[in-house]
Design an enzyme around this catalytic site. Structure first.
Site, PDB file in Angstrom:
ATOM      1  CB  SER A  16      -0.868   0.015   1.271  1.00 62.62           C
ATOM      2  OG  SER A  16      -0.029   0.195   2.396  1.00 62.62           O
ATOM      3  N   GLY A  20       6.679   1.626   2.362  1.00 65.03           N
ATOM      4  CA  GLY A  20       8.141   1.637   2.265  1.00 65.03           C
ATOM      5  C   GLY A  20       8.668   1.100   0.954  1.00 65.03           C
ATOM      6  CD  GLU A  89       4.582   6.148  -7.342  1.00 65.66           C
ATOM      7  OE1 GLU A  89       3.609   5.372  -7.347  1.00 65.66           O
ATOM      8  OE2 GLU A  89       4.806   6.968  -6.447  1.00 65.66           O
ATOM      9  CB  VAL A  90       5.814  -0.505 -11.784  1.00 69.16           C
ATOM     10  CG1 VAL A  90       5.092  -1.465 -10.853  1.00 69.16           C
ATOM     11  CG2 VAL A  90       6.035  -1.135 -13.144  1.00 69.16           C
ATOM     12  CD  GLN A  91       1.472   2.692  -8.835  1.00 68.50           C
ATOM     13  OE1 GLN A  91       2.406   1.963  -8.597  1.00 68.50           O
ATOM     14  NE2 GLN A  91       1.414   3.939  -8.384  1.00 68.50           N
ATOM     15  CB  CYS A 145      -3.956   0.031  10.077  1.00 68.04           C
ATOM     16  SG  CYS A 145      -5.636   0.681  10.111  1.00 68.04           S
TER      17      CYS A 145
HETATM   18  P1  ADP Z   1       5.729   3.959  -0.386  1.00 69.65           P
HETATM   19  O1  ADP Z   1       6.714   4.124  -1.516  1.00 69.65           O
HETATM   20  O2  ADP Z   1       5.304   2.526  -0.175  1.00 69.65           O
HETATM   21  O3  ADP Z   1       4.547   4.901  -0.467  1.00 69.65           O
HETATM   22  P2  ADP Z   1       7.733   5.299   1.185  1.00 69.65           P
HETATM   23  O4  ADP Z   1       9.011   4.522   1.053  1.00 69.65           O
HETATM   24  O5  ADP Z   1       7.589   6.530   0.339  1.00 69.65           O
HETATM   25  O6  ADP Z   1       6.491   4.325   0.970  1.00 69.65           O
HETATM   26  O7  ADP Z   1       7.537   5.779   2.690  1.00 69.65           O
HETATM   27  C1  ADP Z   1       7.681   4.928   3.798  1.00 69.65           C
HETATM   28  C2  ADP Z   1       7.792   5.817   5.044  1.00 69.65           C
HETATM   29  O8  ADP Z   1       6.549   6.471   5.267  1.00 69.65           O
HETATM   30  C3  ADP Z   1       8.044   5.094   6.346  1.00 69.65           C
HETATM   31  O9  ADP Z   1       9.404   4.800   6.550  1.00 69.65           O
HETATM   32  C4  ADP Z   1       7.542   6.091   7.374  1.00 69.65           C
HETATM   33  O10 ADP Z   1       8.570   7.015   7.692  1.00 69.65           O
HETATM   34  C5  ADP Z   1       6.471   6.871   6.636  1.00 69.65           C
HETATM   35  N1  ADP Z   1       5.083   6.621   7.060  1.00 69.65           N
HETATM   36  C6  ADP Z   1       4.125   7.563   7.133  1.00 69.65           C
HETATM   37  N2  ADP Z   1       2.939   7.012   7.485  1.00 69.65           N
HETATM   38  C7  ADP Z   1       3.137   5.691   7.650  1.00 69.65           C
HETATM   39  C8  ADP Z   1       2.285   4.579   8.001  1.00 69.65           C
HETATM   40  N3  ADP Z   1       0.974   4.729   8.265  1.00 69.65           N
HETATM   41  N4  ADP Z   1       2.849   3.353   8.058  1.00 69.65           N
HETATM   42  C9  ADP Z   1       4.164   3.199   7.813  1.00 69.65           C
HETATM   43  N5  ADP Z   1       5.005   4.191   7.472  1.00 69.65           N
HETATM   44  C10 ADP Z   1       4.516   5.432   7.387  1.00 69.65           C
HETATM   45 ZN    ZN Z   2      -6.929  -1.165  10.924  1.00 67.87          ZN
END
Ligand code: ADP
Ligand code: ZN
Length: 191
Positions: A16, A20, A89-91, A145
């Site tokens: 999601s 990360g 962002e391959v989607q 979550c």
């Molecule tokens: P993605 O590319 O999957 O959107 P990112 O690598 O950009 O994720 O970001 C991950 C980072 O987002 C985590 O290391 C944390 O610092 C931050 N973060 C913010 N909200 C959340 C959340 N609800 N759960 C986990 N990490 C979160």
């Molecule tokens: Zn939940």
């Protein structure tokens, strides 16, 4: 696990929003460079999040990337000496990205693709599921979550603070829109 002897395979990093994916992609890119491999990084052109020509994670990590409009353009731009091709962002690519990944892996390239596996409705997103099926390695990451603290697998879309409806258009002019990570049980998609 039996290590692969010949080069060329597909890795998918999915999950999601906030799970990360970008962080993990950047980590793999950095480690490949430490191994003195030639790494090329791509992203779809439509994504303007934070920086126009970089992979940026929510924690601020950044890696320069080439924006491409289509999967075919990506293939044309790959250097003959690239060892690793990373895509974020391959989607947002169309299904042609699947053939491009297969062609590159067949040529001996390590192809790493990161992207959302599910859209805000909780349904498989674009080419990601197809890539997951064909990949040698799939890493599914979880966010937390924001409602209950459990591992989150879904992206909640909020329009003016309320859960987006199933049929809400992808682009809503003038609406305040945001996304948050939620688990299956807290994810809401009113019909
Ligand atoms: P993605 O590319 O999957 O959107 P990112 O690598 O950009 O994720 O970001 C991950 C980072 O987002 C985590 O290391 C944390 O610092 C931050 N973060 C913010 N909200 C959340 C959340 N609800 N759960 C986990 N990490 C979160
Ligand atoms: Zn939940």
């Amino acid at each position: 696990m039996q290590p692969l002897k010949r080069n060329g395979w597909i890795e998918v990093i999915c999950g999601s929003m906030f799970s990360g994916k970008s962080e993990e992609l950047i980590r793999r890119i950095k480690r490949a460079r430490i191994a003195r491999q030639t790494v090329q990084v791509f992203k779809p052109r439509l994504d303007n999040r934070y920086a126009p020509d970089a992979v940026v994670s929510h924690n601020g990590a950044l890696e320069q990337a080439e924006s491409v409009a289509r999967a075919e353009e990506l293939l044309d731009r790959v250097w003959p000496h690239a060892d690793v091709v990373a895509v974020d962002e391959v989607q947002f690519f169309d299904d042609a990205i699947v053939d491009v990944a297969e062609v590159l892996a067949g040529r001996g390239v390590r192809v790493i693709l990161a992207g959302l596996d599910l859209d805000f409705r909780g349904e498989p997103f674009g080419p990601t599921p197809l890539l997951m099926a064909r990949a040698e390695y799939v890493t599914k990451l979880h966010a937390i979550c924001v409602r209950c603290g459990q591992p989150a697998t879904r992206t909640q879309r909020l329009v003016n603070g309320r859960p987006a409806h199933y049929n809400d258009p992808v682009i809503l002019v003038g609406a305040a829109e945001r996304y948050e990570a939620r688990c299956r049980h807290c994810h809401e998609v009113p019909g």
